[in-house]
Design a protein around this motif. Sequence first.
Motif, mmCIF file in Angstrom:
data_model
loop_
_atom_site.group_PDB
_atom_site.id
_atom_site.type_symbol
_atom_site.label_atom_id
_atom_site.label_comp_id
_atom_site.label_asym_id
_atom_site.label_seq_id
_atom_site.Cartn_x
_atom_site.Cartn_y
_atom_site.Cartn_z
ATOM 1 N N ASN A 91 0.833 -1.316 -0.049
ATOM 2 C CA ASN A 91 0.103 0.047 0.118
ATOM 3 C C ASN A 91 0.768 1.252 -0.019
ATOM 4 O O ASN A 91 2.154 1.029 -0.107
ATOM 5 N N GLU A 92 0.274 2.551 -0.035
ATOM 6 C CA GLU A 92 1.357 3.404 -0.177
ATOM 7 C C GLU A 92 2.097 4.097 1.036
ATOM 8 O O GLU A 92 3.180 4.063 0.911
ATOM 9 N N GLU A 93 1.662 3.372 2.208
ATOM 10 C CA GLU A 93 2.579 3.489 3.309
ATOM 11 C C GLU A 93 3.552 2.797 3.228
ATOM 12 O O GLU A 93 4.710 3.177 3.570
ATOM 13 N N GLU A 94 3.464 1.490 3.011
ATOM 14 C CA GLU A 94 4.432 0.412 2.737
ATOM 15 C C GLU A 94 5.417 0.737 1.640
ATOM 16 O O GLU A 94 6.768 0.680 1.953
ATOM 17 N N PHE A 95 5.114 1.443 0.427
ATOM 18 C CA PHE A 95 5.664 1.854 -0.585
ATOM 19 C C PHE A 95 6.754 2.626 0.010
ATOM 20 O O PHE A 95 7.900 2.904 -0.417
ATOM 21 N N GLN A 96 6.216 3.846 0.426
ATOM 22 C CA GLN A 96 7.184 4.916 0.991
ATOM 23 C C GLN A 96 8.100 4.573 1.841
ATOM 24 O O GLN A 96 9.131 5.170 1.681
ATOM 25 N N GLU A 148 12.241 4.813 1.350
ATOM 26 C CA GLU A 148 13.102 5.367 2.245
ATOM 27 C C GLU A 148 14.275 4.480 2.497
ATOM 28 O O GLU A 148 15.563 4.885 2.751
ATOM 29 N N GLU A 149 13.864 3.110 2.725
ATOM 30 C CA GLU A 149 15.129 2.169 2.873
ATOM 31 C C GLU A 149 15.993 1.777 1.703
ATOM 32 O O GLU A 149 17.292 1.831 2.033
ATOM 33 N N TYR A 150 15.417 1.896 0.544
ATOM 34 C CA TYR A 150 16.253 1.727 -0.474
ATOM 35 C C TYR A 150 17.148 3.067 -0.863
ATOM 36 O O TYR A 150 18.173 2.971 -1.283
ATOM 37 N N ALA A 151 16.633 4.204 -0.689
ATOM 38 C CA ALA A 151 17.457 5.477 -0.604
ATOM 39 C C ALA A 151 18.327 5.562 0.442
ATOM 40 O O ALA A 151 19.803 5.609 -0.020
ATOM 41 N N LYS A 152 18.294 4.895 1.582
ATOM 42 C CA LYS A 152 19.495 4.956 2.494
ATOM 43 C C LYS A 152 20.425 3.851 2.151
ATOM 44 O O LYS A 152 21.539 4.063 2.201
ATOM 45 N N GLU A 153 20.000 2.699 1.693
ATOM 46 C CA GLU A 153 20.886 1.560 1.354
ATOM 47 C C GLU A 153 21.844 1.944 0.281
ATOM 48 O O GLU A 153 22.956 1.747 0.197
ATOM 49 N N TYR A 154 21.136 2.763 -0.926
ATOM 50 C CA TYR A 154 21.939 3.122 -1.948
ATOM 51 C C TYR A 154 22.327 4.666 -2.170
ATOM 52 O O TYR A 154 22.755 5.171 -3.004
ATOM 53 N N ARG A 155 22.386 5.197 -0.899
ATOM 54 C CA ARG A 155 23.067 6.609 -0.316
ATOM 55 C C ARG A 155 22.532 7.365 -1.395
ATOM 56 O O ARG A 155 23.418 8.549 -1.798
ATOM 57 N N PHE A 156 21.235 7.311 -1.638
ATOM 58 C CA PHE A 156 20.369 8.612 -2.099
ATOM 59 C C PHE A 156 19.953 9.730 -1.124
ATOM 60 O O PHE A 156 19.530 9.129 0.074
ATOM 61 N N ASN A 194 17.615 11.428 -0.733
ATOM 62 C CA ASN A 194 16.175 11.645 -0.482
ATOM 63 C C ASN A 194 15.256 10.616 -1.473
ATOM 64 O O ASN A 194 16.047 10.399 -2.583
ATOM 65 N N THR A 195 14.228 10.349 -1.227
ATOM 66 C CA THR A 195 13.513 9.334 -2.230
ATOM 67 C C THR A 195 13.033 10.066 -3.514
ATOM 68 O O THR A 195 13.081 9.374 -4.327
ATOM 69 N N ASP A 196 13.023 11.431 -3.569
ATOM 70 C CA ASP A 196 12.634 12.009 -4.812
ATOM 71 C C ASP A 196 14.011 11.537 -5.805
ATOM 72 O O ASP A 196 13.442 11.713 -7.028
ATOM 73 N N LEU A 197 15.315 11.882 -5.391
ATOM 74 C CA LEU A 197 16.269 11.511 -6.218
ATOM 75 C C LEU A 197 16.533 10.033 -6.730
ATOM 76 O O LEU A 197 16.626 9.701 -7.649
ATOM 77 N N LEU A 198 15.906 9.339 -5.736
ATOM 78 C CA LEU A 198 15.947 7.879 -5.956
ATOM 79 C C LEU A 198 15.013 7.607 -7.163
ATOM 80 O O LEU A 198 15.040 6.840 -8.280
ATOM 81 N N LEU A 199 13.632 8.333 -7.148
ATOM 82 C CA LEU A 199 12.761 8.066 -8.308
ATOM 83 C C LEU A 199 13.240 8.791 -9.481
ATOM 84 O O LEU A 199 12.466 8.706 -10.502
#
Length: 281
Positions: free
Chosen positions: A198-203, A207-215, A217-222
């Motif tokens: 769901n949207e909460e789980e996706f967000q 955040e976890e992916y952004a942290k893991e791959y050193r982005f 914030n999530t906007d830059l990841l996307l």
Amino acid sequence: MKKTAVLLAAFIVAASLAGCSNKLSDKYVTVNEYEGIEVEKTEVTDTTDEEIDKVVARMMEGYTAQHDLPKDTPITDEIVKETLSDTADTVEAYREDLRRQIDKAKETAAREKIETRAWEQVIDKTEVKSYPKDRLKEVEKHLKSQYQDYAKEAGMEYDAYMEALGMTDKELRQAAKASVKQELAAEVIADKYGLKPNEEEFQKALEEYAKEYRFPNTDLLLKAVTEEEMRLLVTQDNVKSWIADRCKLVEASEETKAEDSEDETAEADTKAKEDGNAAIQ
């Protein structure tokens, strides 16, 4: 009357067998097995002082380089408190923090191996009826674009780069098919068991992916990876975890134990390097 009872009993047996069938299917794939898969256990060893020493050494390499100090500068409580840690005030406390971090990293790596081994079996036993043509072309185009970027970074023409790798366009297409096959298998399982985020789980996953791959914030990841691709990735993660929760763990062979031990050592070394690099930042 007896004949009716026999027919009814046969119907009930057939219905129960059908209900127990461990298969899922849609117009693209048939997933033949996904629950109760046997997977070799992954042992998690206790973190040793030597492993902690390696991380500390890497951190001090970064610290001494940043502050132009002799390489043999010993770690002190002051260095820990002022530079290396936000939580520990002493070298002893810092080492215990590192032990917990390495323990957690080992447990995470062990879990990922179980998920990967179970998922590989699911994919091996999945039959593809047909590929969605547009999606297959999209993935193939994306893969080709990646290799074109790699070739550019290496200062080579694409064809020469691919030849150097020993990879053909046919193999690239097979790689695209393998990727899409995983998407299709995950999709049919996720649809059956409500595993799409769901949207909460996706967000939270973003955040976890952004942290893991050193982005930052999530906007830059996307910007680097489309939202659609990330949703597919998070769905696959959910499915892999769901399957791993339902697999049967069996004793690992000696060969697997040896491989896991080597992997664990390599992961600990990687952790040491990452933390050492972080000290330079």
